[in-house]
Design a protein around this motif. Sequence first.
Motif, PDB file in Angstrom:
ATOM      1  N   ASN A 167       5.032  -2.134  -1.557  1.00 23.47           N
ATOM      2  CA  ASN A 167       4.460  -2.893  -0.434  1.00 23.47           C
ATOM      3  C   ASN A 167       3.148  -2.328   0.102  1.00 23.47           C
ATOM      4  O   ASN A 167       2.623  -2.838   1.089  1.00 23.47           O
ATOM      5  N   ASP A 168       2.615  -1.278  -0.528  1.00 24.96           N
ATOM      6  CA  ASP A 168       1.242  -0.872  -0.204  1.00 24.96           C
ATOM      7  C   ASP A 168       0.302  -2.028  -0.549  1.00 24.96           C
ATOM      8  O   ASP A 168       0.462  -2.671  -1.583  1.00 24.96           O
ATOM      9  N   ILE A 169      -0.671  -2.288   0.315  1.00 29.04           N
ATOM     10  CA  ILE A 169      -1.634  -3.365   0.094  1.00 29.04           C
ATOM     11  C   ILE A 169      -2.958  -2.757  -0.367  1.00 29.04           C
ATOM     12  O   ILE A 169      -3.501  -1.869   0.292  1.00 29.04           O
ATOM     13  N   ILE A 170      -3.467  -3.222  -1.495  1.00 25.09           N
ATOM     14  CA  ILE A 170      -4.741  -2.726  -2.005  1.00 25.09           C
ATOM     15  C   ILE A 170      -5.875  -3.539  -1.374  1.00 25.09           C
ATOM     16  O   ILE A 170      -5.976  -4.741  -1.586  1.00 25.09           O
ATOM     17  N   VAL A 171      -6.709  -2.870  -0.598  1.00 23.97           N
ATOM     18  CA  VAL A 171      -7.814  -3.568   0.069  1.00 23.97           C
ATOM     19  C   VAL A 171      -9.165  -3.256  -0.576  1.00 23.97           C
ATOM     20  O   VAL A 171     -10.155  -3.936  -0.319  1.00 23.97           O
ATOM     21  N   GLY A 201      -8.194   1.785  -2.108  1.00 18.37           N
ATOM     22  CA  GLY A 201      -8.068   1.739  -0.659  1.00 18.37           C
ATOM     23  C   GLY A 201      -6.765   1.047  -0.332  1.00 18.37           C
ATOM     24  O   GLY A 201      -6.531  -0.090  -0.764  1.00 18.37           O
ATOM     25  N   ILE A 202      -5.894   1.716   0.396  1.00 17.79           N
ATOM     26  CA  ILE A 202      -4.527   1.242   0.626  1.00 17.79           C
ATOM     27  C   ILE A 202      -4.269   1.046   2.118  1.00 17.79           C
ATOM     28  O   ILE A 202      -4.643   1.891   2.940  1.00 17.79           O
ATOM     29  N   ILE A 203      -3.607  -0.069   2.451  1.00 17.59           N
ATOM     30  CA  ILE A 203      -3.066  -0.253   3.795  1.00 17.59           C
ATOM     31  C   ILE A 203      -1.555  -0.082   3.704  1.00 17.59           C
ATOM     32  O   ILE A 203      -0.892  -0.772   2.933  1.00 17.59           O
ATOM     33  N   ARG A 204      -1.012   0.844   4.476  1.00 19.45           N
ATOM     34  CA  ARG A 204       0.431   1.092   4.530  1.00 19.45           C
ATOM     35  C   ARG A 204       0.855   1.031   5.989  1.00 19.45           C
ATOM     36  O   ARG A 204       0.634   1.978   6.745  1.00 19.45           O
ATOM     37  N   GLY A 205       1.420  -0.109   6.365  1.00 23.20           N
ATOM     38  CA  GLY A 205       1.742  -0.289   7.780  1.00 23.20           C
ATOM     39  C   GLY A 205       0.460  -0.358   8.580  1.00 23.20           C
ATOM     40  O   GLY A 205      -0.372  -1.251   8.393  1.00 23.20           O
ATOM     41  N   THR A 206       0.239   0.612   9.485  1.00 22.96           N
ATOM     42  CA  THR A 206      -0.993   0.668  10.280  1.00 22.96           C
ATOM     43  C   THR A 206      -1.976   1.708   9.745  1.00 22.96           C
ATOM     44  O   THR A 206      -3.042   1.895  10.312  1.00 22.96           O
TER      45      THR A 206
END
Length: 450
Positions: A167-171, A201-206
């Motif tokens: 569930n890490d989001i790649i930005v 570049g990863i978004i994990r939660g906040t």
Amino acid sequence: MILKSNQNTLSFIGNKLSKTLPFFNGLLLLAAISLPALSLPRNTSLVIRDSPKEVLDQVWQIIYREYLDSNGNYNDESWLKLRKKVLSNKYYDSAEAYEAIVSMLKSLKDPYTRFLDPKDYKEMRIDTSGELMGIGIQLSLNEETNELVIVAPIEDTPAFKAGIQPNDIIVSIDDTDTDGMSIDGAVKLIRGEKGTKVTLGIIRGTQYLKVPLIRSRIEIRSVISRLNETSNGGTIGYIRLKQFSANAATEMRSAIIKLEEQKSQGYILDLRGNPGGLLEASIDIARQWLNTGIIVSTLTKDGINDFRRATGNALTNKPLVVLVNEGSASASEILAGAIQDNKRGILVGSKTFGKGLVQSVRPLVDGSGITVTVAKYLTPNGTDINKNGIKPDIKASLNLNNNKSFSAIDLGTSKDSQYVVAETALSRIMFNLNSTSYKQNTANLSFALK
């Protein structure tokens, strides 16, 4: 993933048509099979043979005949009008026809029904030898947010060792923003030579994280197994299934037989972080655990037309607990759902990923291809897994807050909090229930342990 083949089609269930980088899909483990072009009837009023229009018309007809609309954007009447429009235009070369195909498929608003030019199609048809070059992540596209989401890192790969999580989001990929980027576009940026660096570049939660990774050759063993002792002197066969590759069923069979010879009293099957794989592997493995019952059914645009069942050849009937989490997807969900619905065992962990769409990879007349959503799969009780996932009978989390040194070798040990819950559940079954009452009591046991 579902993978079936006949002379005209190659089908799979992918983790949201996920792509493990490079050339590895949880449910997109494509065998190197040479498939002939699909022969379809043509509109004789339009001269399209041996022209850029031929491949365009072939794509149109595949969608018309086979596409399963899961989001309400397809209409037969509109699609028929679209054919007349696109075939009335002039296309001077393949590139122009390809642009028209991409535009045509975009109208479906289905990110998993997509066109592959000859180069991309050739790259997709890879060997399922269990070895790949890359960073070891499985990538999916969120249908609602259009974000690139990591389903799961593959164990013992650069991504896994760097701490990439489901569930890490790649930005971003290096210096390129991924906003609006397709899976294929991301793959092209992440792919590279062994030893080279790529930064995600990863978004994990906040949190926003920059994760540097070194591309590497990755060898994957599908099954790890051992005999564990419980605190009260019992023996448990622990089997971790990493993916449903071409050799997974053979490896699973060997593991079960060996553990049976070692007098295992029960089993814990670990599907955590397993992004999926070949359908036939999941069916074969399910039959090694199940003697009777439906394993999975498939729903196409024409209704349910395929049931896969157990064949009475289970290798063991001893108590079973299955570990699942948010990284358990597609083929993992087929197996977990079959075990749960047939009351063959209980599920411990967290809700699974929720991928239940089936894509078919179709070769086109000029060496290009398309992937098209043709079906969805259902559990034996008729549950639609897509987007919903499978809920465990016993919820348990992997608590790493006080154990910063936890690594893959700690899975299936006393350091693994989810495994401890699974072992407790299995021990109660093994020592408090006799074999004849096992099936009838597993459901009640799951509630008692919550």
